[in-house]
Design an enzyme around this catalytic site. Structure first.
Site, PDB file in Angstrom:
ATOM      1  N   LYS A   1       1.054  -1.171  -0.412  1.00 60.25           N
ATOM      2  CA  LYS A   1      -0.323   0.076  -0.010  1.00 60.25           C
ATOM      3  C   LYS A   1       1.082   1.219   0.192  1.00 60.25           C
ATOM      4  O   LYS A   1       0.078   2.401  -0.309  1.00 60.25           O
ATOM      5  CB  LYS A   1      -1.061   0.359   1.075  1.00 60.25           C
ATOM      6  CG  LYS A   1      -2.116  -0.901   1.383  1.00 60.25           C
ATOM      7  CD  LYS A   1      -2.794  -0.981   2.561  1.00 60.25           C
ATOM      8  CE  LYS A   1      -2.692  -2.034   3.416  1.00 60.25           C
ATOM      9  NZ  LYS A   1      -2.511  -3.006   3.268  1.00 60.25           N
TER      10      LYS A   1
ATOM     11  N   ALA B   1      -8.425  -6.033  -0.046  1.00 62.26           N
ATOM     12  CA  ALA B   1      -8.102  -7.764  -0.450  1.00 62.26           C
ATOM     13  C   ALA B   1      -9.147  -7.743  -1.760  1.00 62.26           C
ATOM     14  O   ALA B   1      -8.998  -6.504  -2.367  1.00 62.26           O
ATOM     15  CB  ALA B   1      -8.302  -8.989   0.735  1.00 62.26           C
TER      16      ALA B   1
ATOM     17  N   GLY C   1      -2.222 -14.264  11.168  1.00 64.74           N
ATOM     18  CA  GLY C   1      -1.286 -13.675   9.896  1.00 64.74           C
ATOM     19  C   GLY C   1      -2.600 -12.648   9.831  1.00 64.74           C
ATOM     20  O   GLY C   1      -2.835 -12.431   8.787  1.00 64.74           O
TER      21      GLY C   1
ATOM     22  N   LYS D   1      -5.547   3.060   3.790  1.00 61.42           N
ATOM     23  CA  LYS D   1      -6.609   2.809   3.138  1.00 61.42           C
ATOM     24  C   LYS D   1      -7.639   3.524   2.937  1.00 61.42           C
ATOM     25  O   LYS D   1      -8.034   3.715   1.469  1.00 61.42           O
ATOM     26  CB  LYS D   1      -7.312   1.520   3.661  1.00 61.42           C
ATOM     27  CG  LYS D   1      -6.787   0.586   3.264  1.00 61.42           C
ATOM     28  CD  LYS D   1      -7.141  -0.614   4.644  1.00 61.42           C
ATOM     29  CE  LYS D   1      -6.499  -1.469   4.812  1.00 61.42           C
ATOM     30  NZ  LYS D   1      -6.665  -3.283   5.552  1.00 61.42           N
TER      31      LYS D   1
ATOM     32  N   GLY E   1      -6.720 -12.031   4.330  1.00 62.31           N
ATOM     33  CA  GLY E   1      -5.721 -13.353   3.929  1.00 62.31           C
ATOM     34  C   GLY E   1      -5.292 -13.145   3.269  1.00 62.31           C
ATOM     35  O   GLY E   1      -5.750 -12.877   1.664  1.00 62.31           O
TER      36      GLY E   1
END
Ligand code: ADP
Ligand code: ASP
Ligand code: MG
Length: 810
Positions: free
Chosen positions: A575, A607, A660, A678, A792
């Site tokens: 990012k 994602a 994670g 974001k 994920g």
């Protein structure tokens, strides 16, 4: 009668020699066999003689190798008693002469062109007597007696009339098999040994075939035929079935080494077909070159190139409309024996560029400056400008005639790949379009053109994947799983040509085996750094390429600009670039637009969810984004959903990290930094100029927890557990939940922890899911809602994959 020519590699090894014997003995016609020197011997003779002339006694080693190659060849291919002894005497005699000549030049430190020509002639003289002994019933002829040259402009040029007559006299009666040394000749007046130039054995064979009206000229070499491009550069080049003389001539003249250029003319003149065959694979059909070739298939037949190009440009208003300028240019060059292989002049006539070999460049400038001295002095014409280090590429095919769009396709392909065309030329015969590029772009030019004109059933996308951790690793696995299907069903060849992690980097043009990439990277990788990546990715200068960043590294993000400038698309899961300073973000987008490549970062928010693409689609179709409300931190949502009486804050953070869901350093998530990034990206894509500092933040963890090391943080964080639990209980009792919300309204951004009740669309957001509410002019009363997995490895990798596919545009 047939003429068969065997090149250096065809007579270079024992096995190939035995193949030659087999091929010739199988011909059921009279045959004249023309042979080159044993592969590599001409170069060796030249290098050894240079060493001797420099007084370097290493020449003796070179000489010894030359002697041994020939003696060994005789012993291994000619059985004892089958003329071996006589042959050995002859070979030794020639080798002794050669030894004496080398010694002579070693002593006097001088190597004249005449001596040099004598020395190289031994290569063909030796090979031809070996072949003549090897083939049953063969008769040896000395081409020095009938291939005759004369000196013009300091060069030895064939006297074709005399040679033709002498060849006919010599072969008044042709034996079953005649063997002739190629390449060598003699001066028609002095009788001194000369030759037809490097690669000249092809020419010898053609001259003989034409003089004797042979049925066919067969050129036996080490490839399956005349290929669509130089197979040493383009691994996907394939043999062309048929070529016309004109096409063959165009390709040879421009560097297709497989046939020496002057070879075509004599046989073309007599309409004798040329068949190119492979000594190492005689079953392959080869290529036939004849008057009328099949033109039904592709628009172009082949591509060839020379990298030895210097462009000399003459400019000046004094040239415009003046009659005779071109005449003077070419006359001056011709009088000095300078060959021009490309001319480009615009209709305005105020500049003319000519392509010459680098070695001719300074003389060409000199003679032109001299020829136009008066005009230069008067300022009507500028002194000649020479640009060296260039390469010329030609695309060839008689099918181009009257087919619109070929030049468009050619230059479009080059442009999209960032290749600058310096000059170009297309004659009205429309069988050749030639253009000049920087030498460093030659390989890439050949690849993109070959790919676009010959392999269009497959589109190739070359990927560099940086970061092979959870996201990058998952991406490579997904690509591996889809590769074959994409090729078969969508005609897309996704090739991963580079992978890198923080320690190692691996690059290979042929593509990395994704079944085994981790091991390959470990075993074959070179030490990695952002500089290495920068240099290798740009240095490989590979066409249709995409750099895929699956790291979170600032150093890697800093490379995008140069990549985009080199027409390499960038797909970033990282990012940093899109959320850094607005000017940098805008510049990256501008460069990408200018270069016609893509800079995509859909996975930066949500994602794999289609958030950025959706915003782009709305805006491109005229909508306006009024408000964005979003829960875009999978980590924070996970933490707030996991909080319970049994699981205090500190433990949920640890669990998010272990599973994670968070960055390795969870402070990046907890500090709101990730959400701010974001939000900034969404806002910018929605058309607002915003920086991270402009976003107002209301955090739920006091600033002091972010000071110090990560270890300090882990030590301190349990101190918040009790207070948080108390707040949570109260929240639960009120039927509410916490959501960390990013919000953009009126161009202003805020991130804050909000309490939402069961009627709020954010209330039921499970696990690490994300939700984005877009209020726009069109979606006003009922905002658009995008919701789903927001974190994920596999969904993020799938999002990156989708970005890559959108670049392939299939
Ligand atoms: P020979 O020794 O048989 O004369 P050359 O080395 O002179 O062979 O020419 C054959 C070589 O030419 C091939 O091995 C190939 O590497 C090279 N080559 C360059 N362009 C082409 C092309 N378009 N088609 C086939 N071969 C080519
Ligand atoms: N032996 C010469 C050369 O290497 C001629 C040839 O091979 O055609 O150039
Ligand atoms: Mg050759």
């Amino acid at each position: 009668m047939k003429v068969l020519k065997f090149g250096g590699t065809s007579v270079g090894s024992v096995n190939s020699m035995l193949s030659v014997k087999k091929i010739v003995e199988a011909v059921d016609d009279k045959v004249i066999v023309v042979v080159s020197a044993l592969g590599g011997i001409t170069d060796k003779l030249i290098n050894t003689s240079k060493m001797a002339a420099e007084g370097n006694d290493e020449y003796e080693k070179g000489l010894k190798e030359i002697v041994n190659r020939h003696i060994e060849m005789v012993y291994t291919v000619i059985p004892a008693g089958r003329g071996r002894e006589i042959l050995l005497d002859l070979v030794n005699e020639l080798l002794n002469e050669l030894k004496d000549i080398f010694q002579g030049i070693y002593l006097i430190h001088d190597l004249s062109p005449k001596t040099s020509a004598t020395i190289v002639s031994y290569g063909e003289r030796l090979s031809s007597i070996i072949v003549a002994t090897l083939i049953n019933g063969a008769v040896w002829y000395d081409s020095r007696n009938f291939i005759k040259t004369e000196k013009k402009h300091n060069k030895h040029i064939l006297d074709s009339e005399l040679t033709g007559r002498l060849v006919r006299e010599t072969f008044d009666e042709i034996p079953e098999v005649a063997v002739v040394p190629g390449f060598i000749s003699t001066d028609k007046t002095t009788g001194e040994v000369t030759n037809l130039g490097r690669g000249g054995s092809d020419y010898t064979a053609s001259i003989i075939a034409a003089a004797l009206d042979a049925d066919i000229l067969e050129i036996w070499t080490d490839v399956d035929g005349f290929m669509t491009a130089d197979p040493r550069v383009i691994s996907s080049a394939y043999p062309i079935k048929e070529l016309s003389y004109v096409e063959a001539m165009e390709l040879c003249n421009f560097g297709a080494k497989v046939v020496y250029p002057p070879t075509i003319y004599p046989v073309c003149h007599k309409n004798i077909p040329i068949l190119i065959k492979n000594t190492f694979n005689p079953e392959a059909a080869g290529t036939i070159i004849k008057q009328e070739a099949d033109h039904s298939s592709k628009a172009i037949k082949g591509i060839s190139s020379i990298n030895d190009t210097c462009l000399i440009t003459m400019t000046g208003l004094g040239m415009v409309g003046v009659i005779g300028v071109n005449y003077r240019i070419f006359k001056a060059l011709a009088e000095n024996g300078i060959s021009v292989f490309l001319v480009s002049q615009a209709s305005s006539e105020n500049s003319t560029s000519i392509g010459v070999r680098n070695e001719d460049a300074s003389l060409a400038c000199e003679v032109l400056n001299e020829e136009f001295a008066k005009e230069i002095e008067m300022g009507e014409i500028s002194p000649m400008k020479a640009e060296s280090g260039l390469a010329t590429v030609a695309i060839v095919g008689e099918n181009m005639k009257h087919t619109p769009g070929i030049a468009g396709k050619l230059f479009g392909t080059l442009g999209r790949n960032g290749i600058n065309v310096i000059a170009c030329a297309q004659g009205a015969s429309e069988t050749n379009i030639s253009f000049v590029v920087d030498g460093g772009s030659l390989r890439k030019s050949l690849n993109v053109i070959h790919d676009s004109f010959f392999l269009s059933e497959y589109q190739v996308l070359n990927l560099f994947v940086c970061g092979v951790g959870t996201v990058g690793g998952s991406l490579l696995e997904q690509i591996h799983g889809q590769q074959e299907k994409l090729k078969q069903e969508r005609g897309l060849n996704l090739k991963v040509v580079g992978i890198a992690n923080g320690h190692k980097a691996l690059f290979t043009r042929a593509g990395i085996d994704l079944g085994n990439f981790r091991q390959e990277l470990e075993e074959k990788g070179i030490p990695s750094s952002s500089q290495v990546l920068h240099d290798e990715v740009i240095g490989m200068n590979i066409f249709n390429s995409v750099f895929v960043d699956c790291t979170a590294s600032e150093d890697i993000a800093a490379l995008y600009k140069d990549f985009l400038k080199h027409n390499i698309s960038v797909v970033a899961a990282n990012k940093i670039a899109a959320s850094s300073s607005y000017d940098d973000y805008a510049e990256l987008k501008r460069i990408a637009r200018q270069r016609g490549v893509k800079f995509l970062f859909e996975t930066n928010v949500g994602a794999g969810l289609p958030v950025i693409n959706t915003i782009n689609d709305l805006i491109n179709s005229g909508d306006k984004i009024l408000k964005i409300e979003a829960v875009v931190s999978g980590t924070l949502n996970y933490i707030f959903n996991a909080l319970s009486a049994d699981m205090p804050l500190s433990e949920t953070i640890r669990k998010a990290r272990d599973e994670g869901y968070s960055e390795p350093d969870p402070r990046i998530d907890l500090s709101g930094k990730d959400v701010i990034r974001k939000l900034v990206i969404l806002a910018r894509e929605a058309g607002y100029r915003i920086e991270q500092e402009d976003v107002e933040k209301h955090l739920f963890i006091p600033d002091s927890f972010f000071e110090g090391s990560l270890d300090d943080f882990w030590r301190n964080i349990p101190r918040l557990d009790a207070e948080f639990e108390a707040r949570r209980k109260k929240l639960e009792a009120g039927g509410k939940r916490w959501r960390f919300v990013a919000r953009l309204e009126d161009g202003k951004g805020t991130v804050s922890l909000q309490e939402v009740d069961s009627r709020h669309p954010f209330y039921n957001l499970e696990g690490s899911n994300n939700i984005i509410l877009l209020t726009t002019e069109r979606y006003n009363e009922y905002p658009m809602l995008i919701q789903g997995y927001g974190a994920g490895a596999s969904v993020t990798a799938a999002g990156v994959f989708a970005d890559i596919m959108s670049i392939a545009n299939i």
